[in-house]
Motif scaffolding. Structure first.
Motif, PDB file in Angstrom:
ATOM      1  N   GLN A  32       0.859  -1.357  -0.085  1.00  0.00           N
ATOM      2  CA  GLN A  32      -0.128  -0.027   0.041  1.00  0.00           C
ATOM      3  C   GLN A  32       0.916   1.350   0.069  1.00  0.00           C
ATOM      4  OE1 GLN A  32      -2.583  -0.782   3.539  1.00  0.00           O
ATOM      5  NE2 GLN A  32      -4.244  -1.884   2.242  1.00  0.00           N
ATOM      6  N   CYS A  33       2.121   1.245   0.901  1.00  0.00           N
ATOM      7  CA  CYS A  33       2.580   2.192   0.925  1.00  0.00           C
ATOM      8  C   CYS A  33       3.569   2.600  -0.443  1.00  0.00           C
ATOM      9  CB  CYS A  33       4.015   2.081   1.992  1.00  0.00           C
ATOM     10  SG  CYS A  33       5.045   3.658   2.288  1.00  0.00           S
ATOM     11  N   MET A  34       3.884   1.526  -1.242  1.00  0.00           N
ATOM     12  CA  MET A  34       4.444   1.845  -2.428  1.00  0.00           C
ATOM     13  C   MET A  34       3.612   2.477  -3.557  1.00  0.00           C
ATOM     14  SD  MET A  34       7.886   1.310  -2.324  1.00  0.00           S
ATOM     15  CE  MET A  34       8.422   0.970  -3.900  1.00  0.00           C
ATOM     16  N   SER A  44       9.053   6.483  -1.663  1.00  0.00           N
ATOM     17  CA  SER A  44       9.498   4.912  -1.942  1.00  0.00           C
ATOM     18  C   SER A  44      10.501   4.595  -0.898  1.00  0.00           C
ATOM     19  CB  SER A  44       9.743   4.620  -3.293  1.00  0.00           C
ATOM     20  OG  SER A  44       8.587   4.976  -3.968  1.00  0.00           O
ATOM     21  N   GLN A  45      11.476   5.344  -0.837  1.00  0.00           N
ATOM     22  CA  GLN A  45      12.715   5.080   0.124  1.00  0.00           C
ATOM     23  C   GLN A  45      12.165   4.896   1.510  1.00  0.00           C
ATOM     24  OE1 GLN A  45      15.247   8.437  -0.829  1.00  0.00           O
ATOM     25  NE2 GLN A  45      16.559   6.934  -1.988  1.00  0.00           N
ATOM     26  N   LYS A  46      11.286   5.721   2.136  1.00  0.00           N
ATOM     27  CA  LYS A  46      10.531   5.438   3.390  1.00  0.00           C
ATOM     28  C   LYS A  46       9.882   4.150   3.662  1.00  0.00           C
ATOM     29  CE  LYS A  46      10.121  10.361   4.197  1.00  0.00           C
ATOM     30  NZ  LYS A  46       9.055  11.712   4.269  1.00  0.00           N
ATOM     31  N   CYS A  47       9.238   3.772   2.470  1.00  0.00           N
ATOM     32  CA  CYS A  47       8.395   2.505   2.678  1.00  0.00           C
ATOM     33  C   CYS A  47       9.327   1.467   2.860  1.00  0.00           C
ATOM     34  CB  CYS A  47       7.622   2.488   1.172  1.00  0.00           C
ATOM     35  SG  CYS A  47       6.480   3.754   0.787  1.00  0.00           S
ATOM     36  N   LEU A 103      17.568   3.408  -4.519  1.00  0.00           N
ATOM     37  CA  LEU A 103      16.437   2.727  -4.316  1.00  0.00           C
ATOM     38  C   LEU A 103      16.062   1.331  -4.896  1.00  0.00           C
ATOM     39  CD1 LEU A 103      13.595   3.656  -3.487  1.00  0.00           C
ATOM     40  CD2 LEU A 103      12.958   4.046  -5.672  1.00  0.00           C
ATOM     41  N   GLN A 104      16.733   1.005  -6.047  1.00  0.00           N
ATOM     42  CA  GLN A 104      16.595  -0.360  -6.699  1.00  0.00           C
ATOM     43  C   GLN A 104      17.399  -1.248  -5.906  1.00  0.00           C
ATOM     44  OE1 GLN A 104      18.035   0.711 -10.731  1.00  0.00           O
ATOM     45  NE2 GLN A 104      16.420  -0.444 -11.550  1.00  0.00           N
ATOM     46  N   ARG A 105      18.420  -0.940  -5.153  1.00  0.00           N
ATOM     47  CA  ARG A 105      19.524  -1.687  -4.376  1.00  0.00           C
ATOM     48  C   ARG A 105      18.715  -1.960  -3.253  1.00  0.00           C
ATOM     49  NH1 ARG A 105      23.874   1.436  -6.154  1.00  0.00           N
ATOM     50  NH2 ARG A 105      23.569   2.878  -4.606  1.00  0.00           N
ATOM     51  N   ALA A 106      17.929  -0.960  -2.696  1.00  0.00           N
ATOM     52  CA  ALA A 106      17.403  -1.135  -1.269  1.00  0.00           C
ATOM     53  C   ALA A 106      15.820  -2.161  -1.354  1.00  0.00           C
ATOM     54  CB  ALA A 106      16.784   0.256  -0.554  1.00  0.00           C
ATOM     55  N   GLN A 107      15.366  -1.867  -2.702  1.00  0.00           N
ATOM     56  CA  GLN A 107      14.003  -2.705  -2.728  1.00  0.00           C
ATOM     57  C   GLN A 107      14.839  -4.172  -2.999  1.00  0.00           C
ATOM     58  OE1 GLN A 107      11.855  -1.778  -6.112  1.00  0.00           O
ATOM     59  NE2 GLN A 107       9.902  -2.170  -4.915  1.00  0.00           N
ATOM     60  N   CYS A 108      15.933  -4.187  -3.913  1.00  0.00           N
ATOM     61  CA  CYS A 108      16.359  -5.753  -4.163  1.00  0.00           C
ATOM     62  C   CYS A 108      16.569  -6.299  -2.648  1.00  0.00           C
ATOM     63  CB  CYS A 108      17.409  -5.502  -4.824  1.00  0.00           C
ATOM     64  SG  CYS A 108      18.355  -7.055  -5.197  1.00  0.00           S
ATOM     65  N   VAL A 109      17.473  -5.623  -2.017  1.00  0.00           N
ATOM     66  CA  VAL A 109      17.881  -6.245  -0.340  1.00  0.00           C
ATOM     67  C   VAL A 109      16.581  -6.689   0.340  1.00  0.00           C
ATOM     68  CG1 VAL A 109      18.868  -5.782   1.534  1.00  0.00           C
ATOM     69  CG2 VAL A 109      20.005  -5.167  -0.457  1.00  0.00           C
ATOM     70  N   LEU A 110      15.639  -5.667   0.266  1.00  0.00           N
ATOM     71  CA  LEU A 110      14.318  -6.012   0.787  1.00  0.00           C
ATOM     72  C   LEU A 110      13.610  -7.285   0.454  1.00  0.00           C
ATOM     73  CD1 LEU A 110      11.914  -5.416   2.856  1.00  0.00           C
ATOM     74  CD2 LEU A 110      10.890  -3.683   0.957  1.00  0.00           C
TER      75      LEU A 110
END
Length: 128
Positions: A32-34, A44-47, A103-110
């Motif tokens: 929902q946040c995204m 997006s970074q906060k999410c 942002l892509q790195r953070a989402q990948c790690v997540l």
């Protein structure tokens, strides 16, 4: 700028679509946040940061439970976990230093963390 937003939105949709294969994956709150970030990198970074905290906590909980219940196999499990951490670094850390790449790195790690937490959680059905 519009291309970045469009690319990120497409990336997010593809990523979220594949996440449904996992037992739990990312939380509904994250999705929902995204969706409500409308491709804005700062939102997006906060999410991602909030969800990463929750997924890391879940990963640690289920990893510890898995090691504890797998007596005699602990060193093998720890070795496998280290290999997984190395794979995440290889997959998720690009050399580009733009905000979008960050942002892509953070989402990948997540997503890698959520997938691994699902794996450990799935080893012992009944642990919440």
């Amino acid at each position: 700028e519009n291309m970045k937003v469009w690319t990120f939105t497409l990336l997010g949709m593809l990523t979220l679509g594949s996440a449904q294969v996992w037992a739990n994956g990312v939380s509904q709150g994250y999705t929902q946040c995204m969706n409500n970030s409308y491709g804005k990198i700062s939102q997006s970074q906060k999410c991602i940061k909030t969800e990463q905290k929750a997924q890391t906590k879940r990963l640690k909980k289920h990893y510890k439970a898995y090691v504890k219940r797998s007596t005699g196999n602990a060193s093998n499990i720890q070795q496998q976990h280290q290999l997984w951490e190395n794979r995440v670094k290889q997959r998720c850390y690009l050399s580009t230093q733009s905000d979008f790449a960050t942002l892509q790195r953070a989402q990948c790690v997540l997503l890698q963390t959520a997938e691994r937490a699902d794996y450990y959680q799935g080893q012992f059905i009944g642990i919440k």
